[in-house]
Design a protein around this motif. Structure first.
Motif, PDB file in Angstrom:
ATOM      1  N   ALA A   1       0.981  -1.185  -0.013  1.00  0.00           N
ATOM      2  CA  ALA A   1       0.028   0.132   0.094  1.00  0.00           C
ATOM      3  C   ALA A   1       0.851   1.124   0.090  1.00  0.00           C
ATOM      4  N   HIS A   2       1.967   1.251   0.281  1.00  0.00           N
ATOM      5  CA  HIS A   2       2.990   2.193   0.480  1.00  0.00           C
ATOM      6  C   HIS A   2       4.310   1.846   0.677  1.00  0.00           C
ATOM      7  N   SER A   3       5.202   2.848  -0.188  1.00  0.00           N
ATOM      8  CA  SER A   3       6.493   2.639  -0.049  1.00  0.00           C
ATOM      9  C   SER A   3       7.446   3.852   0.621  1.00  0.00           C
ATOM     10  N   GLY A   4       8.207   3.687   1.574  1.00  0.00           N
ATOM     11  CA  GLY A   4       9.027   4.953   1.892  1.00  0.00           C
ATOM     12  C   GLY A   4      10.603   4.644   2.233  1.00  0.00           C
ATOM     13  N   LEU A   5      11.589   5.535   2.269  1.00  0.00           N
ATOM     14  CA  LEU A   5      12.937   5.111   2.311  1.00  0.00           C
ATOM     15  C   LEU A   5      13.553   5.844   3.538  1.00  0.00           C
ATOM     16  N   MET A   6      14.382   5.358   4.456  1.00  0.00           N
ATOM     17  CA  MET A   6      15.049   5.914   5.250  1.00  0.00           C
ATOM     18  C   MET A   6      16.675   5.481   4.745  1.00  0.00           C
ATOM     19  N   ILE A   7      17.224   6.786   4.830  1.00  0.00           N
ATOM     20  CA  ILE A   7      18.616   6.919   4.249  1.00  0.00           C
ATOM     21  C   ILE A   7      19.600   7.404   5.295  1.00  0.00           C
ATOM     22  N   ASN A   8      20.451   6.434   5.702  1.00  0.00           N
ATOM     23  CA  ASN A   8      21.434   7.176   6.757  1.00  0.00           C
ATOM     24  C   ASN A   8      22.855   7.172   5.936  1.00  0.00           C
ATOM     25  N   GLY A   9      23.165   8.421   5.889  1.00  0.00           N
ATOM     26  CA  GLY A   9      24.347   8.789   5.323  1.00  0.00           C
ATOM     27  C   GLY A   9      25.184   9.694   6.209  1.00  0.00           C
ATOM     28  N   SER A  10      25.315  11.142   5.673  1.00  0.00           N
ATOM     29  CA  SER A  10      26.183  12.170   6.481  1.00  0.00           C
ATOM     30  C   SER A  10      25.074  12.462   7.474  1.00  0.00           C
ATOM     31  N   GLN A  11      23.753  12.329   7.185  1.00  0.00           N
ATOM     32  CA  GLN A  11      22.547  12.728   8.074  1.00  0.00           C
ATOM     33  C   GLN A  11      21.748  11.579   7.803  1.00  0.00           C
ATOM     34  N   ARG A  12      20.683  11.282   8.763  1.00  0.00           N
ATOM     35  CA  ARG A  12      19.508  10.356   8.522  1.00  0.00           C
ATOM     36  C   ARG A  12      18.472  10.982   8.132  1.00  0.00           C
ATOM     37  N   VAL A  13      17.785  10.715   7.133  1.00  0.00           N
ATOM     38  CA  VAL A  13      16.415  11.286   6.582  1.00  0.00           C
ATOM     39  C   VAL A  13      15.457  10.208   6.122  1.00  0.00           C
ATOM     40  N   LEU A  14      14.164  10.678   5.960  1.00  0.00           N
ATOM     41  CA  LEU A  14      13.211   9.772   5.577  1.00  0.00           C
ATOM     42  C   LEU A  14      12.610  10.290   4.258  1.00  0.00           C
ATOM     43  N   PHE A  15      12.524   9.558   3.155  1.00  0.00           N
ATOM     44  CA  PHE A  15      11.703   9.891   1.921  1.00  0.00           C
ATOM     45  C   PHE A  15      10.628   9.157   2.169  1.00  0.00           C
ATOM     46  N   ASP A  16       9.482  10.096   1.949  1.00  0.00           N
ATOM     47  CA  ASP A  16       8.178   9.336   2.260  1.00  0.00           C
ATOM     48  C   ASP A  16       6.969  10.072   1.362  1.00  0.00           C
ATOM     49  N   PRO A  17       7.517   9.447  -0.183  1.00  0.00           N
ATOM     50  CA  PRO A  17       6.858  10.251  -1.218  1.00  0.00           C
ATOM     51  C   PRO A  17       5.542   9.829  -1.301  1.00  0.00           C
ATOM     52  N   ALA A  18       4.635  11.146  -1.546  1.00  0.00           N
ATOM     53  CA  ALA A  18       3.005  11.195  -1.454  1.00  0.00           C
ATOM     54  C   ALA A  18       2.593  10.425  -0.102  1.00  0.00           C
TER      55      ALA A  18
END
Length: 205
Positions: A56-73
């Motif tokens: 039903a939904h996809s999201g990405l948590m990216i842990n690099g030089s900082q940690r962010v969350l890409f939660d499109p739509a």
């Protein structure tokens, strides 16, 4: 062809994929910056219906030089987490758990796959998510697959609208680790949001 059209129509009705155009100020983004002690990685979250197994939904948590969350739509929001379009900054452990808790409920599980990457690849993913902009409604899978497909080591990820198709390809990547989050919260999760935003006292553990 008729089955494909029906499947695409169902995608546009998914409750997990609504979109907003948001742009937090520079000061808020800088103040919220969170650097995780964990090794660099990319985590795919897929919200999966318990009955039937549809994504039903996809999201990405990216842990690099900082940690962010890409939660499109996506529809998740927290006042302590500044957002620019669909990219959320300041994803501490508490905020990561809030995001999972918001989506896991009595009718949906959250399937998590994490793949270790280099810091360079993680930061490339952050840049791609920043450049993508706000996703159109029901384009969560398409947006996530776009960000992933442009990264070294992720060439096998298909460009797709379907969260499960992306999840299955991600699961096949070398080093992918899986975790399933299950919760019994009711489908009306407004109470979860109120607790996360501090509007009501959190329940005792």
């Amino acid at each position: 062809m008729r089955h494909l059209l029906a499947a695409l129509a169902a995608l546009f009705l998914l409750a997990g994929c609504g979109a907003d155009h948001v742009w937090a100020p520079d000061e808020a983004v800088a103040r919220a910056r969170y650097v995780s002690p964990d090794p660099p990685s990319i985590t795919l979250y897929t919200v999966v219906r318990k009955r039937g197994g549809e994504g039903a939904h996809s999201g990405l948590m990216i842990n690099g030089s900082q940690r962010v969350l890409f939660d499109p739509a996506g529809t998740w929001y927290h006042p302590a987490v500044p957002e620019r379009n669909d990219l959320h900054y300041g994803i501490t452990e508490q905020m990561r758990k809030f995001y999972i808790d918001y989506h896991a409920r009595e009718t949906y599980d959250v399937v998590e796959y994490t793949v270790p990457v280099s810091r360079e690849v993680a930061d490339m993913a952050i840049r791609r998510a920043e450049e993508y902009g706000a996703a159109n409604k029901a384009f969560c899978g398409r947006s996530v697959s776009y960000v992933l497909q442009g990264l070294p080591g992720f060439e096998t990820i298909p460009r797709s609208f379907f969260p499960n198709r992306i999840m299955n390809a991600f699961a096949a990547l070398p080093g992918a680790r899986m975790k399933v989050h299950v919760d019994g919260d009711p489908d009306n999760n407004s109470g979860v949001l109120l607790v996360q935003r501090g509007s009501v006292p959190a329940p005792a553990p």
